[in-house]
Write a protein that holds these residues in place. Structure first.
Motif, PDB file in Angstrom:
ATOM      1  N   ASP A 116       0.752  -1.377  -0.038  1.00 48.40           N
ATOM      2  CA  ASP A 116      -0.122   0.022  -0.082  1.00 48.40           C
ATOM      3  C   ASP A 116       0.782   1.432  -0.096  1.00 48.40           C
ATOM      4  N   VAL A 117       2.042   1.155   0.716  1.00 50.55           N
ATOM      5  CA  VAL A 117       2.828   2.272   0.749  1.00 50.55           C
ATOM      6  C   VAL A 117       3.426   2.571  -0.475  1.00 50.55           C
ATOM      7  N   GLY A 136      17.320   6.812   2.638  1.00 53.61           N
ATOM      8  CA  GLY A 136      17.612   8.320   3.355  1.00 53.61           C
ATOM      9  C   GLY A 136      16.866   9.196   2.508  1.00 53.61           C
ATOM     10  N   CYS A 137      16.232   9.030   1.213  1.00 54.21           N
ATOM     11  CA  CYS A 137      15.704  10.141   0.451  1.00 54.21           C
ATOM     12  C   CYS A 137      14.289  10.651   1.158  1.00 54.21           C
ATOM     13  N   PRO A 138      14.173  11.789   1.241  1.00 48.61           N
ATOM     14  CA  PRO A 138      12.584  12.106   1.859  1.00 48.61           C
ATOM     15  C   PRO A 138      11.555  11.519   1.407  1.00 48.61           C
ATOM     16  N   VAL A 139      10.540  11.354   2.292  1.00 48.64           N
ATOM     17  CA  VAL A 139       9.306  10.744   2.104  1.00 48.64           C
ATOM     18  C   VAL A 139       8.660  11.455   0.803  1.00 48.64           C
ATOM     19  N   PRO A 140       8.153  10.739  -0.368  1.00 45.64           N
ATOM     20  CA  PRO A 140       7.592  11.575  -1.508  1.00 45.64           C
ATOM     21  C   PRO A 140       6.466  11.943  -0.964  1.00 45.64           C
ATOM     22  N   GLU A 151      10.176   5.229   8.992  1.00 50.33           N
ATOM     23  CA  GLU A 151       9.391   4.355   8.593  1.00 50.33           C
ATOM     24  C   GLU A 151       9.367   4.112   6.834  1.00 50.33           C
ATOM     25  N   TRP A 152       9.435   5.430   6.350  1.00 48.89           N
ATOM     26  CA  TRP A 152       9.813   5.263   4.769  1.00 48.89           C
ATOM     27  C   TRP A 152      11.237   4.486   4.559  1.00 48.89           C
ATOM     28  N   ASN A 153      12.142   4.975   5.401  1.00 47.85           N
ATOM     29  CA  ASN A 153      13.431   4.299   5.191  1.00 47.85           C
ATOM     30  C   ASN A 153      13.351   2.762   5.396  1.00 47.85           C
ATOM     31  N   VAL A 210      13.529  -2.757   3.250  1.00 51.34           N
ATOM     32  CA  VAL A 210      12.942  -4.403   3.118  1.00 51.34           C
ATOM     33  C   VAL A 210      12.688  -4.396   1.754  1.00 51.34           C
ATOM     34  N   THR A 211      12.380  -3.447   0.799  1.00 54.70           N
ATOM     35  CA  THR A 211      11.873  -3.780  -0.228  1.00 54.70           C
ATOM     36  C   THR A 211      13.335  -4.131  -1.003  1.00 54.70           C
TER      37      THR A 211
END
Length: 266
Positions: free
Chosen positions: A79-80, A224-228, A242-244, A249-250
């Motif tokens: 979903d993310v 480390g990239c900012p959350v889109p 959490e985005w990192n 995991v991906t």
């Protein structure tokens, strides 16, 4: 196949998430967590945030499914990525992968989303006492299309007898049979291929067909990239950590379905 390696153990654990039969969710979650941590330690070192991801289930109108999700935010990883796959190519990724194009970045995220979906369990009916599930629950068998997709992924690392072009053909066909032949899925399928890249001893990897860049390499370069902004619009409280964790995991999941480098095989 090398189940004694971190990649092999993670691959086996992820394939069990959607497997049929009686599944102890706590034991399965522990197996995935341990395997993720082992591969993360090897590939990412101290910057790993994989502990923010867990194996869990969610009750939905069409059934209850088991898969990877953020532990505290309580959202499934697909979903993310669903909202991320239209995001702009981050400058940091462009710097690490200078030949990467915007449409290839979108394809990497879309294919990663589909892989997570393929590894999830088939939905099962939600009982009347939803939320009071026993620790051990029966899992329905994978659908034919989902099983073929999982087997095509596993074949990249396990079928040394198949040529990379045959592995590519099987993967593209299985992806579209599982995900449906929408224009964006068809475009993404043509942008991926199984290739031998990097060191001479590197085995087959899931790559971009034009450049040969491994999908795992592309994803992990976004660490480390900012959350889109398109993700934050949907998940307003999602943290950078959490985005990192989603990125980590991906990337590690993609690595788990690569062949072992020859130097790692005893």
């Amino acid at each position: 196949m090398n189940p004694s390696s971190p990649r092999g153990r993670l691959r086996d654990a992820l394939l069990c998430v959607g497997g049929r039969g009686d599944v102890n969710e706590a034991d399965l979650g522990a197996a995935v967590t341990i395997a993720l941590s082992e591969l993360a330690s090897e590939a990412l070192g101290e910057r790993s945030l994989v502990e923010l991801v867990t194996v869990g289930a969610e009750d939905r109108p069409w059934g209850r499914g088991l898969g990877l999700r953020l532990a505290d935010y309580d959202v499934e990883l697909p979903d993310v990525l669903l909202y991320a796959d239209q995001s702009d190519l981050p400058p940091q990724v462009q710097e690490s992968c200078p030949t990467l194009r915007q449409e290839e970045w979108e394809a990497v995220l879309l294919v990663s989303k589909l892989i997570f979906m393929g590894l999830q369990s088939e939905p099962e009916p939600v009982p009347d006492d939803a939320g009071q599930h026993p620790q051990v629950t029966p899992r329905p068998p994978r659908s034919v299309a989902r099983e073929q997709f999982c087997q095509a992924l596993a074949a990249i690392s396990e079928r040394a007898d198949l040529h990379q072009d045959e592995l590519t053909r099987q993967l593209r066909t299985a992806l579209l049979n599982f995900a449906s032949e929408t224009p964006d899925n068809k475009d993404a399928a043509q942008r991926i291929a199984v290739r031998h890249t990097g060191e001479p001893q590197q085995g087959p990897r899931l790559c971009l067909s034009r450049s040969g860049l491994a999908l795992a390499t592309v994803v992990l370069s976004a660490d480390g990239c900012p959350v889109p902004s398109c993700v934050l619009e949907e998940f307003q409280d999602l943290t950078q950590d959490e985005w990192n964790a989603v990125i980590h995991v991906t990337g590690l999941t993609l690595m788990a379905f690569e062949a072992e480098p020859a130097r790692d095989v005893e």
